[in-house]
Design an enzyme around this catalytic site. Structure first.
Site, PDB file in Angstrom:
ATOM      1  N   TYR A   1       0.822  -1.220   0.000  1.00 49.24           N
ATOM      2  CA  TYR A   1       0.000   0.000   0.000  1.00 49.24           C
ATOM      3  C   TYR A   1       0.853   1.266   0.000  1.00 49.24           C
ATOM      4  O   TYR A   1       0.429   2.308  -0.480  1.00 49.24           O
ATOM      5  CB  TYR A   1      -0.989  -0.015   1.177  1.00 49.24           C
ATOM      6  CG  TYR A   1      -2.379  -0.288   0.676  1.00 49.24           C
ATOM      7  CD1 TYR A   1      -2.715  -1.574   0.253  1.00 49.24           C
ATOM      8  CD2 TYR A   1      -3.321   0.719   0.550  1.00 49.24           C
ATOM      9  CE1 TYR A   1      -3.964  -1.832  -0.270  1.00 49.24           C
ATOM     10  CE2 TYR A   1      -4.567   0.465   0.026  1.00 49.24           C
ATOM     11  CZ  TYR A   1      -4.885  -0.817  -0.388  1.00 49.24           C
ATOM     12  OH  TYR A   1      -6.123  -1.069  -0.931  1.00 49.24           O
TER      13      TYR A   1
ATOM     14  N   HIS B   1      -1.470  -1.655   6.642  1.00 48.37           N
ATOM     15  CA  HIS B   1      -1.809  -0.725   5.549  1.00 48.37           C
ATOM     16  C   HIS B   1      -2.300   0.628   6.067  1.00 48.37           C
ATOM     17  O   HIS B   1      -1.749   1.677   5.749  1.00 48.37           O
ATOM     18  CB  HIS B   1      -2.905  -1.322   4.655  1.00 48.37           C
ATOM     19  CG  HIS B   1      -2.507  -2.581   3.945  1.00 48.37           C
ATOM     20  ND1 HIS B   1      -1.202  -2.910   3.675  1.00 48.37           N
ATOM     21  CD2 HIS B   1      -3.257  -3.601   3.438  1.00 48.37           C
ATOM     22  CE1 HIS B   1      -1.174  -4.072   3.027  1.00 48.37           C
ATOM     23  NE2 HIS B   1      -2.401  -4.507   2.890  1.00 48.37           N
TER      24      HIS B   1
ATOM     25  N   LYS C   1     -15.792  -1.734  -3.588  1.00 52.04           N
ATOM     26  CA  LYS C   1     -14.348  -1.845  -3.388  1.00 52.04           C
ATOM     27  C   LYS C   1     -13.787  -0.438  -3.378  1.00 52.04           C
ATOM     28  O   LYS C   1     -13.980   0.324  -4.332  1.00 52.04           O
ATOM     29  CB  LYS C   1     -13.715  -2.660  -4.517  1.00 52.04           C
ATOM     30  CG  LYS C   1     -12.213  -2.839  -4.363  1.00 52.04           C
ATOM     31  CD  LYS C   1     -11.630  -3.670  -5.490  1.00 52.04           C
ATOM     32  CE  LYS C   1     -10.121  -3.816  -5.306  1.00 52.04           C
ATOM     33  NZ  LYS C   1      -9.510  -4.605  -6.388  1.00 52.04           N
ATOM     34  N   ARG C   2     -13.072  -0.082  -2.302  1.00 54.19           N
ATOM     35  CA  ARG C   2     -12.644   1.299  -2.148  1.00 54.19           C
ATOM     36  C   ARG C   2     -11.505   1.397  -1.153  1.00 54.19           C
ATOM     37  O   ARG C   2     -11.436   0.643  -0.192  1.00 54.19           O
ATOM     38  CB  ARG C   2     -13.842   2.117  -1.642  1.00 54.19           C
ATOM     39  CG  ARG C   2     -13.600   3.568  -1.355  1.00 54.19           C
ATOM     40  CD  ARG C   2     -14.710   4.140  -0.473  1.00 54.19           C
ATOM     41  NE  ARG C   2     -16.056   3.923  -0.932  1.00 54.19           N
ATOM     42  CZ  ARG C   2     -16.825   4.864  -1.479  1.00 54.19           C
ATOM     43  NH1 ARG C   2     -16.366   6.071  -1.660  1.00 54.19           N
ATOM     44  NH2 ARG C   2     -18.063   4.603  -1.829  1.00 54.19           N
TER      45      ARG C   2
ATOM     46  N   ARG D   1      -8.544   9.385  -3.239  1.00 52.77           N
ATOM     47  CA  ARG D   1      -9.019   8.039  -3.549  1.00 52.77           C
ATOM     48  C   ARG D   1      -7.831   7.219  -4.040  1.00 52.77           C
ATOM     49  O   ARG D   1      -7.299   7.446  -5.129  1.00 52.77           O
ATOM     50  CB  ARG D   1     -10.114   8.068  -4.604  1.00 52.77           C
ATOM     51  CG  ARG D   1     -10.796   6.702  -4.773  1.00 52.77           C
ATOM     52  CD  ARG D   1     -11.694   6.641  -5.994  1.00 52.77           C
ATOM     53  NE  ARG D   1     -12.726   7.640  -5.948  1.00 52.77           N
ATOM     54  CZ  ARG D   1     -13.126   8.332  -7.021  1.00 52.77           C
ATOM     55  NH1 ARG D   1     -12.538   8.169  -8.190  1.00 52.77           N
ATOM     56  NH2 ARG D   1     -14.081   9.218  -6.911  1.00 52.77           N
TER      57      ARG D   1
ATOM     58  N   LEU E   1     -11.540  18.042  -3.917  1.00 51.35           N
ATOM     59  CA  LEU E   1     -11.827  18.928  -2.792  1.00 51.35           C
ATOM     60  C   LEU E   1     -13.268  19.393  -2.905  1.00 51.35           C
ATOM     61  O   LEU E   1     -13.670  19.959  -3.926  1.00 51.35           O
ATOM     62  CB  LEU E   1     -10.889  20.136  -2.817  1.00 51.35           C
ATOM     63  CG  LEU E   1     -11.085  21.187  -1.727  1.00 51.35           C
ATOM     64  CD1 LEU E   1     -10.780  20.613  -0.342  1.00 51.35           C
ATOM     65  CD2 LEU E   1     -10.196  22.403  -1.995  1.00 51.35           C
TER      66      LEU E   1
ATOM     67  N   ARG F   1     -23.214  -2.002   3.951  1.00 56.51           N
ATOM     68  CA  ARG F   1     -22.223  -0.982   4.315  1.00 56.51           C
ATOM     69  C   ARG F   1     -21.515  -1.306   5.625  1.00 56.51           C
ATOM     70  O   ARG F   1     -20.772  -0.487   6.148  1.00 56.51           O
ATOM     71  CB  ARG F   1     -22.894   0.393   4.401  1.00 56.51           C
ATOM     72  CG  ARG F   1     -23.369   0.912   3.050  1.00 56.51           C
ATOM     73  CD  ARG F   1     -24.041   2.264   3.188  1.00 56.51           C
ATOM     74  NE  ARG F   1     -24.519   2.764   1.908  1.00 56.51           N
ATOM     75  CZ  ARG F   1     -23.813   3.509   1.064  1.00 56.51           C
ATOM     76  NH1 ARG F   1     -22.577   3.837   1.388  1.00 56.51           N
ATOM     77  NH2 ARG F   1     -24.310   3.918  -0.076  1.00 56.51           N
TER      78      ARG F   1
END
EC number: 1.1.1.49
Length: 418
Positions: free
Chosen positions: A105, A166, A267-268, A301, A310, A394
């Site tokens: 990461y 990570h 996926k994020r 992201r 922003l 979620r």
């Protein structure tokens, strides 16, 4: 590519056999043809055989004319004691300078860009403190479960697998003071200072969850314990959320929220920086009672679709005063159409060049484990049952209560970024 493939070969042997490594050494010498020899061993193997391989490679297959380095993949132990023991055993055969503990990461483009964004843009660095930042969120979610990998995962869980390495590594890069230089040791010194300044993790500031089976759109999704490689009554968390605090002058009182989970709705991986409300906001009437919608937010992201944006308040064109929340958006694939190198490509090249900036030092690892080990021990000793959440949701409701307790709203649940 053809030239590269011509140089590749396969050599079989036992992990713990010095004789087999001597054979490998002869094969390497044959390939090197008397030239300067540098050797990099990559240990993407089960952690219980790390030390055997390092012993054999060090004794029988080290370079005699150049450098020898070893890349070690996580997990680096499963608690403070086992991590220290692993480091002690590795250092019987290697120096700290030869050990490259890899966390892929840290090789992600947006993580690499984090210090550039902060330290080379005057508009951000003065705001990077408790005076202007209300909270910081580090969010990691996967839209799939363990899928046959449960045997490994059940021994570690989401906190060890994602949070302790990570997310914690990204947090230290985010929160560190300006280093003396871009030299690896200067940067790693600052990261260690952040870790040493953290308050001990309290169980009351942690939520754990585990995904359960769920049917959606005529399709059934298995629960974690439905995985045949997972024990039937496992209480290993597949989701965790935590509030972390840093006791120093820059960050005193600012909640750093981490959230990581499997089998979630998307996926994020992202960093979200929520700024404070504007004092005496002239336009608060135009936002109604929900002032959180009027606060600025900086989002990095990390994946997928790398971007920096922003959130700002803006007047909607037309007669009258109607305000809207808009994004100033740097979408990488639009601005930089070239393919972004994979994190492993970057880190392997760094290891070859001896650049240690994005690798984890042993004292850094010790402090990170010292932070999480008491929490993990308490969770496991008291056998706290994780809150169940449906596959594809979620996550557990408890995560929202945890955020609300610290006057925070998770930035990824507003629906604006879907």
């Amino acid at each position: 590519m053809a030239q590269f493939l011509d140089r590749c070969f396969y050599h079989s042997g036992q992990y713990n056999s010095e004789d087999n490594f001597s054979e490998l050494n002869c094969k390497l010498k044959e390939k090197e043809g008397g030239r300067l020899s540098n050797r990099l061993f990559y240990l993407s193997i089960p952690p219980n055989i790390f030390v055997d391989v390092v012993r054999c490679a060090s004794v029988k297959a080290s370079s005699t004319t150049g450098w020898t380095r070893v890349i070690v993949e996580k997990p680096f132990g499963r608690d403070a004691e086992s991590s220290s023991e692993l480091t002690r055993c590795l250092k019987k055969y290697l120096t700290e300078e030869q050990i490259f503990r890899i966390d892929h990461y840290l090789g992600k483009e947006l993580v690499e860009n984090l210090s550039v964004l902060r330290f080379s843009n005057l508009v951000f660095e003065p705001l990077w403190s408790r005076d202007y930042i209300r909270n910081v969120q580090f969010i990691f979610s996967e839209d799939f479960g363990t899928e046959g990998r449960g045997g490994y995962f059940d021994n570690y869980g989401i906190i060890r697998d994602i949070m302790q390495n990570h997310l914690l590594q990204i947090l230290t890069l985010f929160a560190m003071e300006t280093p003396v230089s871009l030299d690896a040791e200067d940067i790693r010194n600052e990261k260690v200072k952040v870790l040493r300044s953290m308050r001990p993790l309290q169980l009351e500031n942690v939520i754990v969850g585990q995904y359960k089976g769920h049917s959606k759109g005529g399709k059934s999704y298995p629960g974690y314990t439905d995985d045949p490689t997972v024990p039937n009554h496992s209480i290993t968390p597949t989701f965790a959320a935590a509030a972390i605090f840093i006791n120093n002058a820059r960050w005193d009182g600012v909640p750093f929220l981490m959230k990581a989970g499997k089998a979630l709705h998307t996926k994020r991986a992202e960093i979200r920086v929520q700024f404070r409300h504007v004092p005496g906001n002239l336009y608060k009437r135009n936002f109604g009672t929900d002032l959180d919608k009027a606060t600025n937010e900086l989002v990095l992201r990390v994946q997928p679709d790398e971007a920096i944006y922003l959130k700002i308040n803006n007047k909607v064109p037309g007669i009258g005063m109607r305000l809207d929340r808009s994004d100033l958006n740097l979408l990488y694939k639009a601005r930089y159409p070239r393919e972004i190198p994979d994190a492993y490509e970057r880190l392997l090249l760094d290891a070859i060049e001896g650049e240690r900036r994005l690798f984890i030092r042993s004292d850094e690892l010790d402090v990170a484990w010292a932070l999480f080990t008491p929490l993990l021990k308490e969770l496991e000793d008291t056998k706290i049952a994780p809150e169940l959440y449906p596959y594809g949701s979620r996550g557990p409701v408890g995560a929202h209560y945890l955020a609300a307790k610290h006057n925070v709203r998770w930035g990824d649940i507003t629906g604006e970024d879907e």
